[in-house]
Design a protein around this motif. Structure first.
Motif, PDB file in Angstrom:
ATOM      1  N   THR A  59       0.797  -1.251   0.026  1.00 18.37           N
ATOM      2  CA  THR A  59      -0.160   0.007   0.025  1.00 18.37           C
ATOM      3  C   THR A  59       0.634   1.199   0.021  1.00 18.37           C
ATOM      4  O   THR A  59       2.082   1.039   0.157  1.00 18.37           O
ATOM      5  N   ASP A  60       0.129   2.357  -0.138  1.00 21.30           N
ATOM      6  CA  ASP A  60       1.102   3.738  -0.140  1.00 21.30           C
ATOM      7  C   ASP A  60       1.608   3.856   0.983  1.00 21.30           C
ATOM      8  O   ASP A  60       2.587   4.567   1.328  1.00 21.30           O
ATOM      9  N   GLU A  61       1.062   3.186   2.206  1.00 23.09           N
ATOM     10  CA  GLU A  61       1.769   3.135   3.631  1.00 23.09           C
ATOM     11  C   GLU A  61       2.835   2.242   3.809  1.00 23.09           C
ATOM     12  O   GLU A  61       3.479   2.265   4.839  1.00 23.09           O
ATOM     13  N   GLY A  62       2.989   1.646   2.727  1.00 23.36           N
ATOM     14  CA  GLY A  62       3.989   0.415   2.795  1.00 23.36           C
ATOM     15  C   GLY A  62       3.874  -0.931   3.612  1.00 23.36           C
ATOM     16  O   GLY A  62       4.607  -1.673   3.857  1.00 23.36           O
ATOM     17  N   LEU A  63       2.487  -1.171   3.830  1.00 24.65           N
ATOM     18  CA  LEU A  63       1.802  -2.104   4.377  1.00 24.65           C
ATOM     19  C   LEU A  63       1.333  -3.231   3.324  1.00 24.65           C
ATOM     20  O   LEU A  63       1.024  -2.841   2.295  1.00 24.65           O
ATOM     21  N   PRO A  64       1.550  -4.484   3.806  1.00 29.04           N
ATOM     22  CA  PRO A  64       1.247  -5.528   2.606  1.00 29.04           C
ATOM     23  C   PRO A  64      -0.208  -5.822   2.583  1.00 29.04           C
ATOM     24  O   PRO A  64      -1.073  -5.610   3.460  1.00 29.04           O
ATOM     25  N   HIS A  65      -0.486  -5.935   1.260  1.00 26.50           N
ATOM     26  CA  HIS A  65      -2.004  -6.285   1.035  1.00 26.50           C
ATOM     27  C   HIS A  65      -1.977  -7.615   0.079  1.00 26.50           C
ATOM     28  O   HIS A  65      -1.139  -7.608  -0.963  1.00 26.50           O
ATOM     29  N   VAL A  66      -2.467  -8.691   0.876  1.00 23.69           N
ATOM     30  CA  VAL A  66      -2.430 -10.033   0.000  1.00 23.69           C
ATOM     31  C   VAL A  66      -3.939 -10.210  -0.340  1.00 23.69           C
ATOM     32  O   VAL A  66      -4.855 -10.064   0.362  1.00 23.69           O
ATOM     33  N   THR A  67      -4.048 -10.741  -1.564  1.00 25.34           N
ATOM     34  CA  THR A  67      -5.351 -11.130  -2.229  1.00 25.34           C
ATOM     35  C   THR A  67      -5.102 -12.524  -2.840  1.00 25.34           C
ATOM     36  O   THR A  67      -4.419 -12.722  -3.634  1.00 25.34           O
ATOM     37  N   PRO A  68      -6.215 -13.226  -2.642  1.00 29.21           N
ATOM     38  CA  PRO A  68      -6.311 -14.473  -3.617  1.00 29.21           C
ATOM     39  C   PRO A  68      -6.737 -14.357  -4.874  1.00 29.21           C
ATOM     40  O   PRO A  68      -7.813 -13.229  -5.032  1.00 29.21           O
ATOM     41  N   VAL A  69      -6.148 -14.861  -5.940  1.00 30.54           N
ATOM     42  CA  VAL A  69      -6.540 -14.341  -7.235  1.00 30.54           C
ATOM     43  C   VAL A  69      -6.329 -15.595  -8.282  1.00 30.54           C
ATOM     44  O   VAL A  69      -5.868 -16.873  -7.775  1.00 30.54           O
ATOM     45  N   TRP A  70      -7.254 -15.475  -9.518  1.00 36.57           N
ATOM     46  CA  TRP A  70      -6.936 -16.612 -10.445  1.00 36.57           C
ATOM     47  C   TRP A  70      -5.708 -16.146 -11.157  1.00 36.57           C
ATOM     48  O   TRP A  70      -5.081 -15.084 -10.999  1.00 36.57           O
ATOM     49  N   ILE A  71      -4.740 -17.131 -11.654  1.00 41.44           N
ATOM     50  CA  ILE A  71      -3.453 -16.751 -12.080  1.00 41.44           C
ATOM     51  C   ILE A  71      -3.273 -17.455 -13.570  1.00 41.44           C
ATOM     52  O   ILE A  71      -3.946 -18.470 -13.852  1.00 41.44           O
ATOM     53  N   ASP A  72      -2.460 -16.831 -14.300  1.00 42.45           N
ATOM     54  CA  ASP A  72      -2.534 -17.465 -15.542  1.00 42.45           C
ATOM     55  C   ASP A  72      -1.022 -17.417 -15.910  1.00 42.45           C
ATOM     56  O   ASP A  72      -0.046 -16.585 -15.219  1.00 42.45           O
ATOM     57  N   TYR A  73      -0.315 -17.907 -16.910  1.00 38.88           N
ATOM     58  CA  TYR A  73       1.157 -17.725 -17.338  1.00 38.88           C
ATOM     59  C   TYR A  73       1.171 -17.606 -18.750  1.00 38.88           C
ATOM     60  O   TYR A  73       0.347 -18.417 -19.884  1.00 38.88           O
ATOM     61  N   ASP A  74       1.860 -16.575 -19.498  1.00 42.76           N
ATOM     62  CA  ASP A  74       2.164 -16.619 -20.786  1.00 42.76           C
ATOM     63  C   ASP A  74       3.472 -17.102 -20.930  1.00 42.76           C
ATOM     64  O   ASP A  74       4.533 -16.620 -20.670  1.00 42.76           O
ATOM     65  N   THR A  75       3.349 -18.361 -21.631  1.00 37.76           N
ATOM     66  CA  THR A  75       4.793 -18.946 -21.728  1.00 37.76           C
ATOM     67  C   THR A  75       5.600 -18.317 -22.752  1.00 37.76           C
ATOM     68  O   THR A  75       6.868 -18.405 -22.629  1.00 37.76           O
ATOM     69  N   ALA A  76       5.097 -17.666 -23.798  1.00 31.42           N
ATOM     70  CA  ALA A  76       5.907 -17.153 -24.790  1.00 31.42           C
ATOM     71  C   ALA A  76       6.740 -15.998 -24.352  1.00 31.42           C
ATOM     72  O   ALA A  76       8.010 -15.765 -24.720  1.00 31.42           O
ATOM     73  N   ASP A  77       6.215 -15.028 -23.335  1.00 33.38           N
ATOM     74  CA  ASP A  77       6.950 -13.956 -22.656  1.00 33.38           C
ATOM     75  C   ASP A  77       7.506 -14.107 -21.365  1.00 33.38           C
ATOM     76  O   ASP A  77       7.949 -13.448 -20.870  1.00 33.38           O
ATOM     77  N   ASP A  78       7.000 -15.455 -20.843  1.00 30.25           N
ATOM     78  CA  ASP A  78       7.280 -15.711 -19.534  1.00 30.25           C
ATOM     79  C   ASP A  78       6.954 -14.629 -18.547  1.00 30.25           C
ATOM     80  O   ASP A  78       7.683 -14.282 -17.688  1.00 30.25           O
ATOM     81  N   ARG A  79       5.663 -14.457 -18.635  1.00 28.55           N
ATOM     82  CA  ARG A  79       5.176 -13.433 -17.549  1.00 28.55           C
ATOM     83  C   ARG A  79       4.006 -13.956 -17.014  1.00 28.55           C
ATOM     84  O   ARG A  79       2.972 -14.821 -17.739  1.00 28.55           O
ATOM     85  N   LEU A  80       3.778 -14.001 -15.686  1.00 25.97           N
ATOM     86  CA  LEU A  80       2.608 -14.212 -14.859  1.00 25.97           C
ATOM     87  C   LEU A  80       1.525 -13.433 -15.260  1.00 25.97           C
ATOM     88  O   LEU A  80       1.719 -12.036 -15.494  1.00 25.97           O
ATOM     89  N   LEU A  81       0.344 -13.781 -15.221  1.00 31.95           N
ATOM     90  CA  LEU A  81      -0.906 -12.817 -15.225  1.00 31.95           C
ATOM     91  C   LEU A  81      -1.881 -12.788 -14.320  1.00 31.95           C
ATOM     92  O   LEU A  81      -2.510 -13.724 -14.066  1.00 31.95           O
ATOM     93  N   ILE A  82      -2.023 -11.782 -14.130  1.00 27.24           N
ATOM     94  CA  ILE A  82      -3.371 -11.379 -13.087  1.00 27.24           C
ATOM     95  C   ILE A  82      -4.394 -10.514 -13.796  1.00 27.24           C
ATOM     96  O   ILE A  82      -3.901  -9.273 -14.173  1.00 27.24           O
ATOM     97  N   ASN A  83      -5.449 -10.956 -13.831  1.00 26.25           N
ATOM     98  CA  ASN A  83      -6.482 -10.060 -14.271  1.00 26.25           C
ATOM     99  C   ASN A  83      -7.247  -9.450 -13.087  1.00 26.25           C
ATOM    100  O   ASN A  83      -7.778 -10.181 -12.261  1.00 26.25           O
TER     101      ASN A  83
END
Length: 129
Positions: free
Chosen positions: A24-48
């Motif tokens: 966060t702006d205050e430097g505090l952690p913010h943790v969220t459960p998400v659906w996850i994907d992976y772009d193998t061509a670019d080696d990037r994790l994707l979060i929508n």
């Protein structure tokens, strides 16, 4: 460059939930459960996510993130990534959330109704554990 080990690519083909940690702006952690994907061509994790959500606001100020996930079939098998959001984009985000909804919910279209617009966080992995 760090890559996701091929032996863990299957985690992105099933309904694996991940947790993304941002600051966060205050430097505090913010943790969220998400659906996850992976772009193998670019080696990037994707979060929508939706524009304006806390995690989206956080990464605009500090792009550093942590992502962890456990195999839904074996909770002792996990992947942890430390990286940086290289891009926040609307490009293809609407179609991508429908693709994720098919994997995670076995439906053709994401629900609930989208209030603003969808964005994708493209994460470059810097460390993989």
């Amino acid at each position: 460059m760090v890559s996701i080990p091929e032996g863990f690519h299957d985690l992105f083909e099933k309904a694996t939930f991940a947790h993304v940690a941002t600051l966060t702006d205050e430097g505090l952690p913010h943790v969220t459960p998400v659906w996850i994907d992976y772009d193998t061509a670019d080696d990037r994790l994707l979060i929508n996510t939706e524009r304006g959500r806390q995690k989206e606001r956080n990464v605009r100020n500090n792009p550093g993130v942590g992502v962890s996930m456990t195999d839904p079939e074996d909770p002792y098998r996990f992947l942890s990534v430390i990286g940086e959001v290289e891009e926040v984009t609307t490009d293809g985000a609407r179609a991508h959330i429908d693709e994720l909804a098919r994997r995670y919910q076995d439906v053709d279209e994401y629900q609930p109704t989208i209030e603003t617009e969808r964005v994708m966080l493209r994460i470059r992995p810097d460390r993989v554990l």
